[in-house]
Design an enzyme around this catalytic site. Structure first.
Site, mmCIF file in Angstrom:
data_model
loop_
_atom_site.group_PDB
_atom_site.id
_atom_site.type_symbol
_atom_site.label_atom_id
_atom_site.label_comp_id
_atom_site.label_asym_id
_atom_site.label_seq_id
_atom_site.Cartn_x
_atom_site.Cartn_y
_atom_site.Cartn_z
ATOM 1 N N GLY A 46 0.827 -1.038 0.197
ATOM 2 C CA GLY A 46 0.182 -0.375 0.143
ATOM 3 C C GLY A 46 0.809 1.324 -0.049
ATOM 4 O O GLY A 46 2.715 1.055 -0.040
ATOM 5 N N GLN A 51 3.170 10.130 1.841
ATOM 6 C CA GLN A 51 4.832 8.857 1.231
ATOM 7 C C GLN A 51 5.466 9.874 0.698
ATOM 8 O O GLN A 51 6.274 9.625 0.305
ATOM 9 C CB GLN A 51 4.094 7.407 1.521
ATOM 10 C CG GLN A 51 3.258 7.465 2.897
ATOM 11 C CD GLN A 51 3.816 5.877 3.128
ATOM 12 O OE1 GLN A 51 2.518 5.187 2.327
ATOM 13 N NE2 GLN A 51 4.615 5.139 3.614
ATOM 14 N N CYS A 95 6.063 -0.482 7.367
ATOM 15 C CA CYS A 95 5.800 1.079 6.773
ATOM 16 C C CYS A 95 7.382 1.564 6.055
ATOM 17 O O CYS A 95 7.905 1.355 6.810
ATOM 18 C CB CYS A 95 5.792 2.192 7.678
ATOM 19 S SG CYS A 95 5.015 3.724 6.692
ATOM 20 N N LEU A 96 6.933 2.031 4.321
ATOM 21 C CA LEU A 96 8.176 2.437 4.246
ATOM 22 C C LEU A 96 8.389 3.597 4.672
ATOM 23 O O LEU A 96 9.742 3.384 3.873
ATOM 24 C CB LEU A 96 6.996 2.580 2.401
ATOM 25 C CG LEU A 96 7.399 1.156 1.904
ATOM 26 C CD1 LEU A 96 6.445 1.408 0.401
ATOM 27 C CD2 LEU A 96 8.125 -0.122 1.376
ATOM 28 N N HIS A 137 -4.421 1.016 7.614
ATOM 29 C CA HIS A 137 -2.815 1.807 7.842
ATOM 30 C C HIS A 137 -2.204 3.304 6.808
ATOM 31 O O HIS A 137 -2.521 3.852 6.788
ATOM 32 C CB HIS A 137 -1.416 1.066 7.191
ATOM 33 C CG HIS A 137 -0.242 0.725 7.147
ATOM 34 N ND1 HIS A 137 0.052 0.517 8.500
ATOM 35 C CD2 HIS A 137 0.129 2.114 6.955
ATOM 36 C CE1 HIS A 137 1.793 0.966 7.718
ATOM 37 N NE2 HIS A 137 1.199 1.646 6.444
ATOM 38 N N GLU A 138 -3.575 3.198 5.500
ATOM 39 C CA GLU A 138 -3.529 3.882 4.669
ATOM 40 C C GLU A 138 -4.255 5.373 4.977
ATOM 41 O O GLU A 138 -4.004 6.144 4.250
ATOM 42 C CB GLU A 138 -3.136 3.587 3.366
ATOM 43 C CG GLU A 138 -2.194 1.945 2.475
ATOM 44 C CD GLU A 138 -0.895 2.048 2.869
ATOM 45 O OE1 GLU A 138 -0.573 3.504 2.931
ATOM 46 O OE2 GLU A 138 -0.837 1.338 2.405
ATOM 47 N N HIS A 141 -2.331 6.796 7.458
ATOM 48 C CA HIS A 141 -1.635 8.377 6.432
ATOM 49 C C HIS A 141 -2.280 9.421 5.888
ATOM 50 O O HIS A 141 -1.348 10.613 6.334
ATOM 51 C CB HIS A 141 -0.622 7.840 5.226
ATOM 52 C CG HIS A 141 0.403 7.042 5.660
ATOM 53 N ND1 HIS A 141 1.986 7.243 6.389
ATOM 54 C CD2 HIS A 141 0.382 5.496 5.712
ATOM 55 C CE1 HIS A 141 2.548 6.446 6.394
ATOM 56 N NE2 HIS A 141 1.548 4.737 5.721
HETATM 57 O O1 GNR Z 1 4.172 -2.192 2.778
HETATM 58 C C1 GNR Z 1 3.758 -2.284 3.342
HETATM 59 N N1 GNR Z 1 3.296 -3.615 3.881
HETATM 60 C C2 GNR Z 1 2.334 -3.610 5.140
HETATM 61 C C3 GNR Z 1 2.595 -4.815 6.581
HETATM 62 C C4 GNR Z 1 0.847 -4.697 6.592
HETATM 63 C C5 GNR Z 1 0.856 -4.026 7.145
HETATM 64 C C6 GNR Z 1 0.669 -2.759 6.739
HETATM 65 C C7 GNR Z 1 1.636 -2.448 5.836
HETATM 66 S S1 GNR Z 1 1.698 -1.138 4.625
HETATM 67 C C8 GNR Z 1 3.329 -0.830 4.249
HETATM 68 C C9 GNR Z 1 3.399 0.165 2.924
HETATM 69 C C10 GNR Z 1 3.059 1.014 3.702
HETATM 70 O O2 GNR Z 1 4.130 1.795 4.270
HETATM 71 N N2 GNR Z 1 2.381 2.127 3.838
HETATM 72 O O3 GNR Z 1 1.862 3.515 4.042
HETATM 73 NI NI NI Z 2 2.732 3.257 5.945
#
Ligand code: GNR
Ligand code: NI
Length: 170
Positions: A46, A51, A95-96, A137-138, A141
């Protein structure tokens, strides 16, 4: 198509509340395409527009993680969680924007998300499993919230300090 650099904690853009998209136009579609390319390259499941330094309410995701799975890219504009389950699920999140750190996070197991697709058409998805976690999660953000905000204060402060220090020496 172009890959874009991913912002890293403690970049202040990651803490802003992103602005809603008023019209899903070519510019929005181009950004979403860039975001998908950036996400697949990373690789991640995601990515939210803040980001890549764009404080607008746009998310992409693809949770088809099995090796032989067909790509299943999703573009969500102005996504909103309209319902959550009482049941919760725990996933090890990363999270990236917080590289090389993962931790278990508890969230609702199922969510209903309303959004506009890449054509500007209203859609609704009932998500469970990894997709439910990823969308929450997204969408976090877009509100300046990171997964570390769901951890204990001790863990959050420890990881924040580590990244502040790395940024000073970078
Ligand atoms: O790549 C991602 N893996 C992930 C694994 C478990 C829960 C959420 C994520 S999102 C993350 C990519 C990211 O930072 N998205 O904002
Ligand atoms: Ni993230």
């Amino acid at each position: 198509m172009a890959k874009r650099p991913i912002l890293i904690l403690p970049d202040p853009i990651l803490r802003r509340v992103a602005a809603p998209v008023s019209v899903v136009d070519e510019e929005v579609r181009r950004l979403a395409k860039d975001m998908l390319e950036t996400m697949y390259e990373a690789p991640g499941i995601g990515l939210a527009a803040p980001q890549v330094g764009v404080s607008r309410r746009i998310v992409v995701c693809d949770v088809a993680v099995e090796e032989d799975a067909e790509p299943a890219p999703m573009v969500l504009v102005n996504p909103e969680i309209v319902a959550v389950s009482a049941e919760v699920a725990v996933y090890e999140e990363g999270c990236l924007s917080i590289p090389e750190y993962t931790e278990d996070v508890e969230r609702p197991a199922r969510v209903t998300v309303r959004y506009l697709d890449a054509d500007g058409a209203p859609q609704e998805v009932v998500a469970e499993g990894l997709l439910a976690t990823c969308l929450q999660h997204e969408i976090d953000h877009l509100d300046g919230v990171l997964f570390i905000d769901h951890l204990s204060r001790l863990k959050r402060e420890r990881i924040t300090k580590r990244f502040q220090k790395q940024a000073r020496f970078a």
